[in-house]
Design a protein around this motif. Structure first.
Motif, PDB file in Angstrom:
ATOM      1  N   GLU A  96       0.789  -1.143   0.060  1.00 22.75           N
ATOM      2  CA  GLU A  96       0.098  -0.037   0.008  1.00 22.75           C
ATOM      3  C   GLU A  96       0.835   1.278  -0.086  1.00 22.75           C
ATOM      4  O   GLU A  96       0.428   2.258  -0.707  1.00 22.75           O
ATOM      5  CB  GLU A  96      -0.921  -0.059   1.233  1.00 22.75           C
ATOM      6  N   ALA A 170      -3.592 -10.912  -3.212  1.00 22.30           N
ATOM      7  CA  ALA A 170      -4.157 -11.608  -1.980  1.00 22.30           C
ATOM      8  C   ALA A 170      -4.382 -10.750  -0.823  1.00 22.30           C
ATOM      9  O   ALA A 170      -5.097 -11.090   0.416  1.00 22.30           O
ATOM     10  CB  ALA A 170      -3.218 -12.603  -1.273  1.00 22.30           C
ATOM     11  N   ILE A 171      -4.119  -9.324  -0.797  1.00 24.55           N
ATOM     12  CA  ILE A 171      -3.920  -8.581   0.078  1.00 24.55           C
ATOM     13  C   ILE A 171      -5.565  -7.915   0.204  1.00 24.55           C
ATOM     14  O   ILE A 171      -5.864  -7.423  -0.749  1.00 24.55           O
ATOM     15  CB  ILE A 171      -3.080  -7.544   0.327  1.00 24.55           C
ATOM     16  N   LEU A 230       1.742 -12.078   8.497  1.00 22.66           N
ATOM     17  CA  LEU A 230       1.510 -10.711   8.651  1.00 22.66           C
ATOM     18  C   LEU A 230       0.065 -10.426   8.232  1.00 22.66           C
ATOM     19  O   LEU A 230      -0.452 -10.508   7.086  1.00 22.66           O
ATOM     20  CB  LEU A 230       2.573  -9.691   7.597  1.00 22.66           C
TER      21      LEU A 230
END
Ligand SMILES: O=C[C@H](O)COP(=O)(O)O
Length: 249
Positions: A96, A170-171, A230
């Motif tokens: 991001e 995938a985030i 994470l």
């Protein structure tokens, strides 16, 4: 031999009451194994989190930091300031930040060095976009991101870095990498590191990130090269995050 590490990145989410709730619940429910659990709240909650986490096995992390110690950088926070609030970990290169704030490899390196300079453990985030994966460029992209930073560090600095592999696709999408996909990339990162130093590669902590949740964590964490996670969205629900931590044992 590698201590598991689960990090909850709250991003621009959470509240003072959530900080309190995490402190209470983690103090009440001991973790099954020796592991590191880190919460990375937004900056305004760091002080409350430091106090709320006193009786809990929770460490503090920061989502970013400025490369300078101080100066005319409106809106920024330095590693030295974070250190005063008990921060032990900091992200560098989250996708991001790379995408929305245009942080390139050089900017990521500057932030990672700033963390090392004040004795904060950097978590270097790397990962490919869907287009890059579809074009068969996953390893090339990931190893470029890892290599740019690691090649510019001294050996003793490399030893202190944690790497998080987070496929961008995938985030926050609910589309988790399969354990095999994640393991393949993590093994590639470890092998790449072994080219510099076998001992370092064996001790390097590698985290997976991208829609990790209470249902898929155990299978991901069972992979030989995955040492932790994470976690974004699922780190905002204390029950889910506790379950993820428990599956790392
Ligand atoms: O920093 C955390 C990652 O971006 C993963 O986020 P997510 O678990 O919401 O997909």
């Amino acid at each position: 031999m590698r201590t598991p590490l689960i990090a909850g990145n709250w991003k621009m989410n959470g509240s003072a009451s959530l900080v309190e709730e995490f402190g209470r619940r983690f103090a009440d429910e001991p973790l099954p194994t020796s592991m590191d659990v880190v919460i990375l709240p937004p900056f305004p909650y760091l002080d409350a989190a430091r106090r709320a986490f006193e009786g809990a096995p929770l460490r503090l992390g920061a989502q970013t930091l400025n490369p300078l110690h101080s100066g005319a950088r409106t809106g920024e926070v330095s590693g030295r300031m974070l250190k005063e609030f008990g921060v032990e970990y900091a992200l560098a290169g989250h996708s991001e930040r790379r995408q929305l704030y245009r942080e390139d490899d050089e900017a990521v390196l500057d932030r990672l060095l700033a963390a090392l300079n004040v004795d904060i453990t950097p978590i270097l985030c790397v990962g490919e976009t869907l287009e890059e994966r579809d074009a068969g460029r996953t390893m090339e992209v990931v190893l470029r991101q890892v290599g740019y930073v690691m090649a510019r560090l001294e050996p003793d600095q490399r030893e202190r870095v944690v790497i998080a592999y987070e496929p961008v696709w995938a985030i926050g999408t609910g589309r988790t990498a399969t354990p095999e996909q994640a393991q393949e990339v993590m093994a590639g990162i470890r092998q790449y590191q072994a080219g510099y130093d076998r001992e370092l590669a064996a001790s390097l902590r590698l985290l997976y990130g991208g829609s990790m949740n209470a249902d898929n964590a155990a299978e991901l964490l069972a992979q030989p090269d995955i040492d932790g996670g994470l976690v974004g969205g699922a780190s905002l629900k204390v029950d889910d995050f506790l379950a993820i931590c428990q599956s790392a044992g």
